[in-house]
Design a protein around this motif. Structure first.
Motif, PDB file in Angstrom:
ATOM      1  N   ARG A 130       7.411  -6.601   8.383  1.00  0.00           N
ATOM      2  CA  ARG A 130       8.805  -6.991   8.168  1.00  0.00           C
ATOM      3  C   ARG A 130       9.762  -5.812   8.205  1.00  0.00           C
ATOM      4  NH1 ARG A 130       6.226  -9.157   3.755  1.00  0.00           N
ATOM      5  NH2 ARG A 130       7.467  -7.794   2.384  1.00  0.00           N
ATOM      6  N   ARG A 131       9.211  -4.589   8.380  1.00  0.00           N
ATOM      7  CA  ARG A 131      10.033  -3.377   8.326  1.00  0.00           C
ATOM      8  C   ARG A 131      10.772  -3.298   7.001  1.00  0.00           C
ATOM      9  NH1 ARG A 131       6.924  -3.063  12.174  1.00  0.00           N
ATOM     10  NH2 ARG A 131       7.596  -2.643  14.337  1.00  0.00           N
ATOM     11  N   ALA A 132      10.062  -3.660   5.935  1.00  0.00           N
ATOM     12  CA  ALA A 132      10.668  -3.712   4.600  1.00  0.00           C
ATOM     13  C   ALA A 132      10.209  -2.504   3.783  1.00  0.00           C
ATOM     14  CB  ALA A 132      10.263  -5.016   3.902  1.00  0.00           C
ATOM     15  N   PRO A 133      10.918  -2.198   2.689  1.00  0.00           N
ATOM     16  CA  PRO A 133      10.486  -1.091   1.820  1.00  0.00           C
ATOM     17  C   PRO A 133       9.124  -1.382   1.191  1.00  0.00           C
ATOM     18  CG  PRO A 133      12.779  -1.684   1.388  1.00  0.00           C
ATOM     19  CD  PRO A 133      12.229  -2.748   2.281  1.00  0.00           C
ATOM     20  N   ILE A 134       8.393  -0.342   0.861  1.00  0.00           N
ATOM     21  CA  ILE A 134       7.082  -0.426   0.223  1.00  0.00           C
ATOM     22  C   ILE A 134       7.229   0.107  -1.195  1.00  0.00           C
ATOM     23  CG2 ILE A 134       4.683   0.352   0.286  1.00  0.00           C
ATOM     24  CD1 ILE A 134       5.022   0.744   3.311  1.00  0.00           C
ATOM     25  N   ALA A 135       6.782  -0.668  -2.165  1.00  0.00           N
ATOM     26  CA  ALA A 135       6.912  -0.268  -3.569  1.00  0.00           C
ATOM     27  C   ALA A 135       5.559  -0.367  -4.255  1.00  0.00           C
ATOM     28  CB  ALA A 135       7.945  -1.138  -4.289  1.00  0.00           C
ATOM     29  N   ASN A 136       5.052   0.755  -4.752  1.00  0.00           N
ATOM     30  CA  ASN A 136       3.835   0.818  -5.558  1.00  0.00           C
ATOM     31  C   ASN A 136       2.672   0.081  -4.908  1.00  0.00           C
ATOM     32  OD1 ASN A 136       4.998   2.361  -7.625  1.00  0.00           O
ATOM     33  ND2 ASN A 136       5.866   0.529  -8.571  1.00  0.00           N
ATOM     34  N   ALA A 137       2.453   0.356  -3.628  1.00  0.00           N
ATOM     35  CA  ALA A 137       1.302  -0.203  -2.929  1.00  0.00           C
ATOM     36  C   ALA A 137       0.106   0.727  -3.103  1.00  0.00           C
ATOM     37  CB  ALA A 137       1.614  -0.393  -1.444  1.00  0.00           C
ATOM     38  N   ARG A 138      -1.071   0.207  -2.792  1.00  0.00           N
ATOM     39  CA  ARG A 138      -2.292   0.988  -2.979  1.00  0.00           C
ATOM     40  C   ARG A 138      -2.739   1.588  -1.659  1.00  0.00           C
ATOM     41  NH1 ARG A 138      -8.361  -0.865  -4.554  1.00  0.00           N
ATOM     42  NH2 ARG A 138      -9.084   1.094  -5.425  1.00  0.00           N
ATOM     43  N   LEU A 139      -3.093   2.875  -1.689  1.00  0.00           N
ATOM     44  CA  LEU A 139      -3.603   3.591  -0.519  1.00  0.00           C
ATOM     45  C   LEU A 139      -4.841   4.358  -0.957  1.00  0.00           C
ATOM     46  CD1 LEU A 139      -1.725   5.499   2.195  1.00  0.00           C
ATOM     47  CD2 LEU A 139      -3.396   6.769   0.856  1.00  0.00           C
ATOM     48  N   VAL A 140      -5.894   4.315  -0.150  1.00  0.00           N
ATOM     49  CA  VAL A 140      -7.147   5.004  -0.454  1.00  0.00           C
ATOM     50  C   VAL A 140      -7.489   5.913   0.722  1.00  0.00           C
ATOM     51  CG1 VAL A 140      -9.587   4.755  -1.026  1.00  0.00           C
ATOM     52  CG2 VAL A 140      -7.952   3.046  -1.834  1.00  0.00           C
ATOM     53  N   VAL A 141      -7.732   7.194   0.437  1.00  0.00           N
ATOM     54  CA  VAL A 141      -8.118   8.175   1.450  1.00  0.00           C
ATOM     55  C   VAL A 141      -9.579   8.529   1.231  1.00  0.00           C
ATOM     56  CG1 VAL A 141      -7.653  10.442   2.438  1.00  0.00           C
ATOM     57  CG2 VAL A 141      -5.770   9.074   1.513  1.00  0.00           C
ATOM     58  N   ALA A 142     -10.394   8.335   2.258  1.00  0.00           N
ATOM     59  CA  ALA A 142     -11.813   8.637   2.154  1.00  0.00           C
ATOM     60  C   ALA A 142     -12.047  10.137   2.305  1.00  0.00           C
ATOM     61  CB  ALA A 142     -12.590   7.863   3.231  1.00  0.00           C
ATOM     62  N   GLY A 143     -13.256  10.588   1.991  1.00  0.00           N
ATOM     63  CA  GLY A 143     -13.617  11.980   2.166  1.00  0.00           C
ATOM     64  C   GLY A 143     -13.692  12.728   0.851  1.00  0.00           C
ATOM     65  N   GLN A 144     -13.766  14.066   0.967  1.00  0.00           N
ATOM     66  CA  GLN A 144     -13.945  14.919  -0.201  1.00  0.00           C
ATOM     67  C   GLN A 144     -12.831  15.951  -0.357  1.00  0.00           C
ATOM     68  OE1 GLN A 144     -16.423  14.349  -2.306  1.00  0.00           O
ATOM     69  NE2 GLN A 144     -17.157  12.676  -1.017  1.00  0.00           N
ATOM     70  N   SER A 145     -11.711  15.765   0.293  1.00  0.00           N
ATOM     71  CA  SER A 145     -10.627  16.737   0.233  1.00  0.00           C
ATOM     72  C   SER A 145      -9.749  16.489  -0.989  1.00  0.00           C
ATOM     73  CB  SER A 145      -9.779  16.660   1.508  1.00  0.00           C
ATOM     74  OG  SER A 145      -9.040  15.452   1.525  1.00  0.00           O
ATOM     75  N   ALA A 146      -8.746  17.363  -1.152  1.00  0.00           N
ATOM     76  CA  ALA A 146      -7.804  17.186  -2.259  1.00  0.00           C
ATOM     77  C   ALA A 146      -6.957  15.937  -2.093  1.00  0.00           C
ATOM     78  CB  ALA A 146      -6.898  18.415  -2.368  1.00  0.00           C
ATOM     79  N   ALA A 147      -6.901  15.388  -0.875  1.00  0.00           N
ATOM     80  CA  ALA A 147      -6.134  14.164  -0.633  1.00  0.00           C
ATOM     81  C   ALA A 147      -6.962  12.908  -0.855  1.00  0.00           C
ATOM     82  CB  ALA A 147      -5.583  14.160   0.792  1.00  0.00           C
ATOM     83  N   SER A 148      -8.255  13.048  -1.106  1.00  0.00           N
ATOM     84  CA  SER A 148      -9.129  11.877  -1.232  1.00  0.00           C
ATOM     85  C   SER A 148      -8.857  11.121  -2.526  1.00  0.00           C
ATOM     86  CB  SER A 148     -10.591  12.317  -1.183  1.00  0.00           C
ATOM     87  OG  SER A 148     -10.869  13.021   0.000  1.00  0.00           O
ATOM     88  N   GLY A 149      -9.180   9.840  -2.487  1.00  0.00           N
ATOM     89  CA  GLY A 149      -9.063   9.018  -3.682  1.00  0.00           C
ATOM     90  C   GLY A 149      -7.966   7.980  -3.586  1.00  0.00           C
ATOM     91  N   ASP A 150      -7.610   7.412  -4.737  1.00  0.00           N
ATOM     92  CA  ASP A 150      -6.617   6.356  -4.825  1.00  0.00           C
ATOM     93  C   ASP A 150      -5.212   6.927  -5.004  1.00  0.00           C
ATOM     94  OD1 ASP A 150      -8.666   4.623  -4.602  1.00  0.00           O
ATOM     95  OD2 ASP A 150      -8.647   3.924  -6.674  1.00  0.00           O
ATOM     96  N   TRP A 151      -4.231   6.241  -4.386  1.00  0.00           N
ATOM     97  CA  TRP A 151      -2.823   6.633  -4.488  1.00  0.00           C
ATOM     98  C   TRP A 151      -1.955   5.390  -4.662  1.00  0.00           C
ATOM     99  CZ3 TRP A 151      -1.652  11.787  -4.573  1.00  0.00           C
ATOM    100  CH2 TRP A 151      -2.607  12.672  -4.069  1.00  0.00           C
ATOM    101  N   GLN A 152      -0.829   5.568  -5.331  1.00  0.00           N
ATOM    102  CA  GLN A 152       0.230   4.564  -5.383  1.00  0.00           C
ATOM    103  C   GLN A 152       1.344   5.042  -4.458  1.00  0.00           C
ATOM    104  OE1 GLN A 152      -1.447   1.828  -7.092  1.00  0.00           O
ATOM    105  NE2 GLN A 152       0.669   1.477  -7.648  1.00  0.00           N
ATOM    106  N   VAL A 153       1.702   4.208  -3.475  1.00  0.00           N
ATOM    107  CA  VAL A 153       2.611   4.632  -2.402  1.00  0.00           C
ATOM    108  C   VAL A 153       3.909   3.832  -2.469  1.00  0.00           C
ATOM    109  CG1 VAL A 153       2.911   4.789   0.093  1.00  0.00           C
ATOM    110  CG2 VAL A 153       0.705   5.308  -0.917  1.00  0.00           C
ATOM    111  N   SER A 154       5.018   4.536  -2.313  1.00  0.00           N
ATOM    112  CA  SER A 154       6.332   3.915  -2.145  1.00  0.00           C
ATOM    113  C   SER A 154       7.009   4.580  -0.952  1.00  0.00           C
ATOM    114  CB  SER A 154       7.193   4.076  -3.403  1.00  0.00           C
ATOM    115  OG  SER A 154       6.596   3.419  -4.510  1.00  0.00           O
ATOM    116  N   ALA A 155       7.634   3.770  -0.109  1.00  0.00           N
ATOM    117  CA  ALA A 155       8.243   4.317   1.110  1.00  0.00           C
ATOM    118  C   ALA A 155       9.398   3.439   1.537  1.00  0.00           C
ATOM    119  CB  ALA A 155       7.207   4.424   2.236  1.00  0.00           C
ATOM    120  N   THR A 156      10.299   4.033   2.291  1.00  0.00           N
ATOM    121  CA  THR A 156      11.442   3.306   2.849  1.00  0.00           C
ATOM    122  C   THR A 156      11.388   3.383   4.364  1.00  0.00           C
ATOM    123  OG1 THR A 156      12.808   5.295   2.700  1.00  0.00           O
ATOM    124  CG2 THR A 156      12.893   3.765   0.849  1.00  0.00           C
TER     125      THR A 156
END
Length: 554
Positions: free
Chosen positions: A265-291
């Motif tokens: 819908r090209r709509a804003p994203i509020a407190n959605a869940r994002l998971v990055v696989a692997g073993q880096s500092a970016a890995s794990g669960d995140w709460q994402v908000s974007a416009t």
């Protein structure tokens, strides 16, 4: 004499001979050819893949993506893996993440794959060692930022700087102008500039850091930008290697339905869940908000700009940390036992009530016994479920007001068959009028019923027990006489009665379990359970009984 029958599979020729000039024909041929090649049913793989490559532009991305998912686990040949690997990351991800090929096939394919596809392969841990080394050799090229079209000849630029910075000596009019590249001012200036560049940008001779060498300490937040396809093009706050070139919802970057729906819908994203696989500092669960971002000239959607943070404890989907590993198993056991036990109880009740037709008295008596046993089993199942929820901090308590007098009367009526079985008598002192408890009605009722059934099941024939309700300031106290069987067990020794056999009508899970559960429930409700020499005393917060009025403070 036997007859030899030869069968010739002409499926590939049939598909290749079909009309592929129209969009419908191309899509149909694409599905059939990928299925034939992916499942090893194509006699000429090279010709089939060549035809697929020729019609790929006529097949929409969703169709190509569905084909990739359908052949991902079918052991497709190297030619088909390469075909999908050349496509967009969301289409290539299912095949590249699961394909099993020889090292020679990977070595022949890796140089022809785009950078995004090689990034997908870097997240695999089961590739042959030779393929991993080949991917590492492309690291510097894959992670390099795009350069401007204008090319600058570094040697010419340095030469010009030498000419500019070198001291100019007086010369004759007809002599060529000398350049002294060894002049102390020019060399010192260049060395200083090179040192400053390496200090600010790093040593150019140092190889790029691998993903496995990323810091072990997880990052807490980062910013990112995507393009119109959802591919991450810029990040700040975490290592770039795990995210740059990755598409939201594909490969190692997984998202929930909130992101997918907002993206459509090209709509804003509020407190959605994002998971990055692997073993880096970016890995794990995140709460994402974007416009969403749009082009200021033509209004075209250009991507998302957002931030990500680590979720709080109450926002996580996994069980609460610190919960015992057995708690989840207990809850799964409860779920498996409750349904068949309810079914057995219901069927026994139908036989006892002769719902299905006349039944002999012996069958009805047996059905009544089964129903009683299943009721005890269901009580035990509920106790196990409650204990597991307490271990996981997942017990839901609803505030309310429970009048003590009617609750004690209901409990005594429910336990009357047990009293007749044990030959015991229970005297109820319901306390002052209007005495009530503030708390969850189900939890309070369970505590009182378990304590009463415990002392009655431990009593002997002719024994008389007293249950007294009273008010102690802001607390409701319920004192229950200890039966003679508990006389030899002072204090907290009662909590060790799990394995004791107390005869017919005893608590199914043991007296100790029932006492520990009652004490934990009482603590959750803001009270407690005390084991005295003569009685068990349950204390819970007192409350207002709206039918009678405010409790007296006396």
């Amino acid at each position: 004499m036997g007859v030899l029958v030869l069968r010739f599979d002409d499926s590939l020729d049939t598909v290749l001979g079909a009309d592929m000039a129209t969009p419908f024909g191309a899509q149909s041929a694409w599905r059939q050819l990928t299925d034939l090649v992916g499942r090893g049913r194509a006699a000429d793989v090279a010709e089939a893949v060549t035809r697929l490559r020729s019609i790929r532009a006529m097949v929409p991305a969703p169709v190509r993506s569905a084909s990739a998912r359908s052949v991902a686990f079918a052991a497709p040949p190297a030619a088909l893996v390469r075909l999908f690997g050349e496509d967009e990351p969301s289409i290539a991800a299912p095949v590249l993440s699961t394909a099993i090929l020889d090292a020679d096939d990977w070595l022949a394919m890796i140089p022809e794959l785009p950078a995004a596809s090689r990034s997908l392969l870097r997240h695999r841990r089961d590739l042959p060692a030779r393929a991993v080394r080949a991917l590492d050799s492309y690291g510097a090229a894959d992670f390099a930022l795009p350069q401007p079209d204008t090319r600058v000849d570094v040697s010419v630029e340095l030469e010009l700087e030498l000419v500019t910075l070198a001291p100019v000596a007086p010369v004759a009019a007809n002599d060529p102008a000398p350049v002294d590249p060894t002049g102390p001012f020019a060399i010192a200036e260049l060395v200083a500039r090179l040192d400053a560049y390496q200090r600010d940008h790093g040593d150019l001779n140092t190889p790029p850091r691998k993903l496995d060498d990323a810091p072990a300490i997880p990052a807490e937040h980062f910013c990112f930008e995507t393009d119109a396809s959802g591919t991450i093009r810029w990040v700040d706050g975490v290592p770039r290697e795990p995210l740059i070139g990755m598409m939201l919802g594909a490969g190692p970057v997984r998202v929930d339905g909130v992101v997918s729906g907002a993206f459509r819908r090209r709509a804003p994203i509020a407190n959605a869940r994002l998971v990055v696989a692997g073993q880096s500092a970016a890995s794990g669960d995140w709460q994402v908000s974007a416009t969403p971002a749009f082009d200021t000239i033509n209004g075209r959607f250009t991507g998302y700009r957002g931030v990500a943070r680590r979720p709080r404890m109450d926002e996580r989907a996994e069980p609460v940390r610190g919960a015992r590993p057995a708690a989840e198993a207990f809850r799964a056991l409860v779920h498996e036992l409750r349904t068949p036990t309810n079914a057995i109880s219901g069927f026994a009740e139908m036989i006892e009530a002769q719902v299905l037709g006349p039944a002999p008295d012996v069958y009805r008596e047996r059905a009544a016994a089964i129903r009683g046993n299943t009721r005890e089993l269901l009580d035990a199942i509920e106790d196990v479920d409650t204990a597991a929820r307490l271990d996981q901090n997942a017990l839901m308590l609803r505030p309310g007001v429970i009048a003590i007098a009617p609750m004690l009367s209901r409990a005594a009526a429910d336990l009357e068959p047990l009293m007749r079985l044990r030959g015991a008598v229970v005297d109820l002192d319901r306390g002052p009028a209007g005495l009530g408890v503030a708390g969850d009605e189900i939890a309070v009722t369970r505590i009182v019923n378990r304590l009463l059934s415990l002392v009655i099941s431990a009593s002997t024939a002719g024994e008389r027990l007293t249950v007294r309700a009273m008010q102690e300031g802001d607390t409701m106290a319920l004192a229950i006489d200890r039966p003679r069987a508990f006389a030899a067990l002072p204090g907290d020794a009662l909590f060790a009665l799990d394995s004791e056999d107390q005869g017919e009508g005893a608590i199914l899970l043991g007296a100790g379990f029932a006492l520990r559960l009652a004490r934990r429930l009482a603590v959750e409700l803001g009270g407690g359970l005390a084991i005295g020499e003569d009685c068990l005393t349950l204390r819970l917060p007192a409350a207002l009984d709206h039918d009678v009025g405010q409790l007296s403070s006396n």
